[in-house]
Design a protein around this motif. Structure first.
Motif, short mmCIF file in Angstrom:
data_model
loop_
_atom_site.label_atom_id
_atom_site.label_comp_id
_atom_site.label_asym_id
_atom_site.label_seq_id
_atom_site.Cartn_x
_atom_site.Cartn_y
_atom_site.Cartn_z
N GLU A 156 -0.45 -61.92 -3.90
CA GLU A 156 -0.18 -60.73 -3.05
C GLU A 156 -1.15 -60.91 -1.79
OE1 GLU A 156 -0.49 -56.99 -5.09
OE2 GLU A 156 1.41 -57.24 -5.72
N ALA A 202 6.95 -52.05 -4.58
CA ALA A 202 8.43 -52.22 -5.21
C ALA A 202 8.70 -51.19 -6.28
CB ALA A 202 8.39 -53.42 -5.79
N ARG A 251 10.02 -56.55 2.48
CA ARG A 251 9.77 -54.91 2.41
C ARG A 251 8.87 -54.42 1.50
NH1 ARG A 251 16.01 -52.54 1.92
NH2 ARG A 251 14.87 -50.70 1.49
N TYR A 252 8.71 -55.05 0.43
CA TYR A 252 7.76 -54.68 -0.74
C TYR A 252 6.55 -55.70 -0.71
CZ TYR A 252 11.71 -51.77 -1.77
OH TYR A 252 12.89 -50.92 -1.50
N PRO A 253 5.50 -55.68 0.16
CA PRO A 253 4.44 -56.68 0.25
C PRO A 253 3.80 -56.69 -1.11
CG PRO A 253 3.95 -55.12 1.88
CD PRO A 253 5.29 -54.78 1.26
N THR A 254 3.63 -55.50 -1.87
CA THR A 254 2.90 -55.38 -3.08
C THR A 254 4.04 -55.15 -4.06
OG1 THR A 254 2.16 -53.41 -2.83
CG2 THR A 254 0.60 -55.06 -1.94
N PHE A 255 3.55 -55.35 -5.35
CA PHE A 255 4.26 -55.12 -6.43
C PHE A 255 4.44 -53.33 -6.63
CE2 PHE A 255 4.79 -54.82 -11.27
CZ PHE A 255 6.35 -54.89 -11.15
N VAL A 256 3.46 -52.77 -6.33
CA VAL A 256 3.51 -51.28 -6.50
C VAL A 256 4.32 -50.86 -5.38
CG1 VAL A 256 1.87 -49.22 -6.45
CG2 VAL A 256 1.02 -51.22 -7.17
N LEU A 291 7.73 -63.06 -7.81
CA LEU A 291 7.61 -62.94 -6.25
C LEU A 291 6.54 -62.57 -5.77
CD1 LEU A 291 9.63 -63.16 -4.04
CD2 LEU A 291 10.11 -60.63 -4.08
N TRP A 292 5.68 -61.65 -6.62
CA TRP A 292 4.38 -61.15 -5.87
C TRP A 292 3.13 -61.87 -6.48
CZ3 TRP A 292 8.42 -57.89 -7.47
CH2 TRP A 292 9.22 -57.36 -6.31
N LYS A 331 10.24 -59.46 -0.69
CA LYS A 331 8.91 -59.67 -0.34
C LYS A 331 8.35 -58.95 0.90
CE LYS A 331 4.92 -61.68 -1.10
NZ LYS A 331 4.15 -61.94 -2.01
N HIS A 340 4.81 -51.62 7.85
CA HIS A 340 4.71 -51.29 6.70
C HIS A 340 3.96 -49.87 6.90
CE1 HIS A 340 5.37 -55.30 5.38
NE2 HIS A 340 6.49 -54.79 4.49
#
Lengths: 560, 630
Positions: free
Chosen positions: B171, A100, A93-98, B167-168, A91, B180
């Motif tokens: 968001e 990831a 490292r990839y705050p959004t699904f995109v 998990l997302w 989560k 980031h």
């Protein structure tokens, strides 16, 4: 060091190149890796560090208990085995699904590689099984969402490219052979990566399945099977096998059992969304239409895979484009129809010739499926009959820019996509329909322009030749008005060109040193590109002439 | 309950008992007997004289051969009985030796689970079975202590959360941290091209030489990390042996490679070319070769032109000086001088017809007797009107009047130096001229006055090897070029005014703008430096147009042109506009590259010279010609 390495891998920390290497490295310029201080601090705050420590302690205690043969202690310790989860790291490292999805390429390739490992040595069996499961789940999703776009048979493995929620995802799977495990590879590093990737892929799979309203741990639904296809799948599900075995059977014979249940839902889901977007943009609508057409490439076709062709990739690809596929029952579970089924339209074979041919179906080599997918249309089958010398298999990932070398097969293909006959495709003007997509279109135009130029030049040459002929004739007989003006005109043009080039040369002389260096570098790069393209073209030409001569010789030999 | 073993079939009565006892029988191996009987006589082994053939025959014929064994103790053959054979069979099968033994008799439960009425023993129970156990207490207390201390942890409750969930689901835009934004995502792996296909187009396959070259390259330097290969069908494609390697290398790249954002220069190369005024708009300048002055047999080192622009003089290595008419390219006169001519200079004063020529150690002043008769007559008169001063002055050189023979050729005065002279140059007024001697002392530069036949050495100290000297066209300045610097002296004040750094390794030549504020220096390291004297002592611009050493540079008297000749055989004519406005920098534009001279002995153009009035340029080359470009 091992812990640090693991942490760096899991948290995605990479070294940095310092601006002043000497300053940082105490005056030496030796090669060293530098991490940012804040990155290291960031690692220190990671709660998983404690988990790692706990695990280390656990292993030590366990070893001690074993050594003392205190079995009750061993049991107790094993019951309390510390575990850790990587959810929060994913989560983070990839705050959004995109995000990831963008980073999915390596994860997929790795999972596919690990799922082909033998179940002994090298790494944990659980990891291999998990990788296999996740990979198969992902393939099922791709089938269900019909998002495969490109496939490529390389000498390294098979490349696939899918478009998942607008993101291109590319992965490579090795050919199904046993690996000879190299000794100079650190499997621990790979295992750490895989640990993270499996977590990531699991969550991504979950989300993807839910985006299509599918159950996540994919289940073989008996009812749906009954509705759709009361065939092998049902029989299989009815079997009194344990759930685990069923699940593993699913992963082994993926396409058959699960996908049909999903398709209906998919289409129900996707249509309204597409409608909305189509209204917004006209151009996009066209693109969408082409895409839809591409998705239904094999719709209505029934394939049968012979046992010598790689079953899994072909079944996957065919199902991705809406085709129906089956194979020999003894090859793998999930076969739906037999070789003798008369409704089969294509049979994929990979042997020099087929003894008993059934009328009413094409016998084709597997490359046809791959090339058709890449060409976005069902290619003419004649080139792909068994035993026939196959046409070259081109990479769909190459988009030729201006000045690049384009192999003639690609030109033919582009012409075919434009809807022209492959024969005279090269000498057409560009007035054809512009339904092609993106870059390819541009490419075509450029090529056509080039062709046009060529043509115009040729025309001029022809004119000149004619004039000369007329001249010679005129001297003899006819009082022709000799149009020498044009000749002079060209001369003037040439002069002008020369002058311009000289001006340019003089201007280049006046460049500053740095700019001149840059300019020369750029020009060198350009020239090298041209040189490479020319080299390829020359090679091709030599090859073609060699082939032609061989043909001629063989013809002569046959006659004699 | 074992049945009695059946006694071995007793040996026949007369059989002799073995008396040797329990000893290894090998001891008797080499003897004909085994032990001794009671009488102390040897007991002989039974005679065994059967050879292989007998043995075989016996094996074939004797039906009991298979049950015959040799008794080691006596050495005799014994035939086994049926019972004995049976026993052997049973033992071989792992059964009991006794036929009658039954291993599966029903078990008798001696100690049953059923409680009997009568105890086995009547001993009363111990006290310890009624009171709590101390040992157990100790154990429990240990456990309690361990739990209290946290050494033993209760079993963890099972984690019920599923391994994978959404998990997302939420968001959070706030979760996108600075991290980031700073994060550099790893570049994706390169997508495969046509050459990686299992069945590529034939042009992508490597030829034999390319394959060899590929093998000899370092793995890191290779453009492709594999050899393209063609397979007839998919069935023939083998596994790729480096697949795991490549994945592993990718992993290493991901966590060990420093990442950096690199700005790619995406420049259109055309934009880099400076926007200059078109040469067409800067006309007039020489563009084509008009005339070739042939006649010299060796390289032509130097050129000079008469102030009127009608006559040209050239000095060559063939020890002659030739006078040409500019417009017709006709050689008017040839003057053999008996030495290599290093430099010639026509007097810039239009009223004087005099040429200075450097020949070895002397400078000749020659009246070419060309053009207006009045003019050259007047020059002769001027030279003859010299009256020697009363007192002899010490001079660094000797002024000698030419002999009659020389006089008839045109030589008027000979100034004899102590060393070889390499350059001579006139002052604008035409009375003074300077000569450069190739020497290392302070006597390198001498200034001569023709009318007074007087020479002087202006410098007390040598500042390096002087390459060339030059008079300022208007002001009393004197330029001396050494290897790396150009020094500007004020002749009136007798002091150094400026020292120009040329940024070159070795200055070869120098020319001054007729305005007097700009000079150019050509150097052997193929650079041309333009100095603006008002601006700085460093070059305003350093032009690297030539590919080889510059031999000479020249300014035009009227037009904003300058030219440079080089060893690469070209003359480059540049437009060099100097503005009166001090704020505006000079505009330098190369306008023409003139080619024509043939390279001989690696030398190209040796001297360039502009026509005094026309936009024409002369060049003399190592090929023995002088060329005029108009």
């Amino acid at each position: 060091a091992a812990v640090t390495r693991r942490l760096c891998i899991l948290k995605g920390i990479y070294p940095h190149e310092p601006k002043h290497k000497k300053k940082v490295n105490k005056g030496s310029t030796a090669a060293r890796t530098f991490y940012l201080l804040k990155d290291i601090k960031f690692l220190l705050h990671e709660p998983i560090v404690n988990k790692f420590r706990e695990y280390k302690v656990f292993v030590r205690k366990l070893r001690k208990a074993y050594g003392k043969s205190e079995w009750s202690t061993v049991d107790r310790l094993k019951n309390n085995k510390p575990t850790y989860k990587l959810d929060h790291i994913v989560k983070e490292r990839y705050p959004t699904f995109v995000d990831a999805l963008r980073d999915l390429d390596d994860a997929l390739s790795m999972c596919f590689l690990f799922s082909t490992f033998p179940r002994t040595g090298k790494c944990h069996v659980q990891t291999i099984q998990l990788c296999r499961r996740l990979a198969m789940e992902f393939l099922n999703y791709i089938i269900a969402s019909r998002s495969l776009r490109k496939v490529f048979l390389s000498i390294k493995g098979i490349y696939y490219q899918a478009e998942v929620l607008g993101q291109p995802v590319t992965w490579i799977t090795p050919y199904a052979f046993a690996h000879d495990h190299p000794t100079d590879v650190d499997y621990r590093v790979m295992a750490t990566f895989t640990e993270f990737y499996t977590t990531l892929l699991g969550f991504v799979n979950f989300r993807l399945y839910h985006s299509l309203n599918l159950l996540y741990p994919p289940k073989i639904d008996g009812q749906a099977d009954v509705e759709l296809k009361p065939a092998e799948g049902k029989e299989y599900a009815m079997d009194s096998e344990s759930y685990l075995e069923k699940l593993s059977a699913l992963s082994a014979s993926l396409a058959r059992v699960v996908a049909p249940t999903h398709e209906d839902e998919v289409e129900m889901d996707e249509f309204p969304v597409e409608g909305e977007t189509a209204e917004q943009m006209d151009a996009r609508k066209k693109e969408q239409e082409a895409l839809e057409k591409h998705k239904k490439l094999f719709e209505g076709l029934r394939f049968f895979l012979n046992r010598e062709v790689p079953r899994e990739p072909l079944a996957f690809i065919i199902r991705c484009f809406g085709g129906q596929v089956s194979w020999d029952k003894s090859l793998c579970i999930g076969a739906t129809y037999d070789v003798s089924n008369p409704s089969i339209t294509h049979q994929i074979v990979d042997r020099p010739r087929v003894e008993q041919q059934v009328v009413g179906r094409y016998y084709l080599q597997p490359q046809w499926v791959f090339d058709s997918v890449n060409a976005k249309l069902c290619l003419p089958v004649a080139d792909y009959f068994p035993g026939v010398l196959l046409p070259p298999h081109l990479s769909p990932f190459v988009t030729e820019q201006e000045g690049d070398y384009v192999p003639p097969e690609k030109l033919k293909l582009l012409a075919m996509q434009r809807g022209e006959n492959p024969g005279d495709g090269r000498l057409r003007d560009e007035e054809s329909e512009e339904e092609d997509e993106e870059e390819e279109d541009d490419n075509d135009k450029e090529e056509e322009e080039e062709e046009e130029e060529d043509e115009s030049e040729k025309e001029e040459e022809m004119k000149l030749k004619k004039m000369e002929e007329q001249k010679t004739q005129g001297n003899k007989a006819l009082p022709v008005k000799v149009t020498a003006g044009k000749l002079r005109l060209e001369d003037r043009q040439r002069l002008e060109q020369e002058q311009q080039s000289e001006e340019k040369r003089l201007a280049i002389m006046m460049m500053k040193k740095r700019e001149k260096y840059l300019y020369k570098k750029i020009m060198f790069g350009k020239k090298r590109k041209v040189r490479e393209a020319n080299k390829l073209a020359a090679k091709r030409k030599a090859h073609d002439t060699a082939v032609k001569e061989e043909k001629k010789k063989s013809k002569k030999a046959r006659r004699a | 309950p074992y049945p009695a073993l059946t006694p071995l079939p007793s040996a026949p009565l007369q059989d002799i008992r073995n008396t040797v006892g329990n000893i290894p029988m090998e001891w008797y191996q080499d003897f004909p007997h085994i032990g001794y009987n009671l009488e102390g006589k040897k007991i002989y082994k039974p005679i065994r004289n059967k050879d292989e053939l007998d043995m075989f025959l016996e094996k074939m014929e004797n039906p009991d051969y298979w049950r015959t064994v040799q008794d080691k103790m006596t050495g005799a053959d014994i035939k086994l009985t049926d019972e004995q054979v049976d026993l052997v069979h049973r033992l071989q099968k792992g059964q009991f030796g006794d036929v009658h033994f039954n291993p599966y008799e029903p078990a008798v439960d001696f100690f049953t689970h059923e409680v009997m009425i009568h105890p086995v023993t009547n001993r009363p129970a111990d006290k310890r079975s009624f009171i709590p156990s101390l040992i157990e207490k100790e154990k429990v207390s240990k456990l309690v202590h361990a739990i209290k201390m946290g050494w033993i942890k209760p079993r963890k409750p099972k984690d019920d959360t599923p391994t994978y969930y959404d998990l997302w689901a939420h968001e959070d835009p706030n979760s996108i941290l600075g991290r980031h934004k700073m994060h550099v995502p790893a570049p994706k792996m390169k997508l495969p091209g046509h050459e990686e296909s299992y069945n590529p187009p034939p042009e992508y396959l490597l030829s034999e030489e390319e394959k060899l070259a590929w093998e000899q390259q370092e793995p890191a330097e290779r453009k492709l990390n594999f050899v393209p290969q063609q397979y007839q069908c998919l069935r023939a494609v083998p596994a790729y042996s480096r697949f795991i390697h490549e994945r592993f290398e990718r992993c290493l790249d991901l966590y060990l490679c420093p990442r950096q954002r690199k700005m790619r220069v995406n420049v259109d190369p055309e934009d880099l070319i400076p926007k200059l005024p078109k040469p067409r708009d800067l006309q007039p300048f020489p563009t084509t070769q008009a005339l070739v002055y042939c006649g010299h047999t060796s390289l032509v080192r130097c050129l000079s032109i008469s102030p009127s622009g009608q006559w040209l003089v050239s000095g060559s290595d063939d020890c002659t000086v030739r006078f040409w008419e500019v417009c017709t390219a006709r050689c008017m006169k040839t003057l053999p001088v008996g030495g290599v001519v290093k430099s010639v200079a026509w007097n810039p004063n239009p009223t004087i017809c005099l040429v200075a020529i450097c020949v070895e150690q002397s400078v000749l002043l020659v009246n070419p007797c060309l053009g207006d008769k009045l003019l050259y007559g007047a020059t002769d008169q001027l030279l003859e009107s010299y009256v020697a001063p009363e007192e002899e002055r010490v001079q660094p050189v000797q002024w000698v009047t030419a002999t009659m023979e020389e006089h008839s050729k045109g030589v008027r005065l000979v100034i004899q130096h102590s060393k070889a002279v390499k350059q001579v140059t006139w002052h604008g007024k035409g009375d003074y001229f300077a000569s450069v001697v190739s020497d290392n002392s302070n006597m390198q530069v001498l200034i001569h006055q023709t009318s007074k036949r007087w020479s002087q050495n202006p410098f007390r100290k040598s500042k390096g090897l002087v390459q060339c000297v030059l008079f300022h066209p208007i002001r009393p300045y004197f330029f001396v070029a050494t290897q790396r610097y150009v020094r500007v002296y004020n002749l009136l004040k007798q002091e150094l005014t400026k020292k120009l750094m040329t940024n070159c390794k070795w200055v070869s030549s120098m020319a001054i703008h007729p305005g007097g504020d700009n000079i150019i220096c050509g150097s052997y390291d193929s650079k041309l430096a333009w100095f603006d004297l008002d601006l700085s002592t460093r070059p305003y611009q350093l032009l690297r147009h030539h590919k080889k050493a510059l031999r000479s540079v020249a300014f035009h008297k009227h037009y904003p042109l300058f030219a440079s000749g080089s060893d690469d055989g070209t003359v480059i004519v540049c437009h060099g506009m100097v503005y009166n406005d001090l704020l505006q920098n000079p505009l330098l534009v190369p306008v023409k590259v003139l080619k024509g001279h043939v390279l001989t002995l690696d030398l190209g153009v040796l001297d360039v010279l502009f026509h005094p009035t026309q936009p024409w340029v002369f060049s003399s080359g190592a090929d023995g010609t002088v060329r005029l470009y108009t």
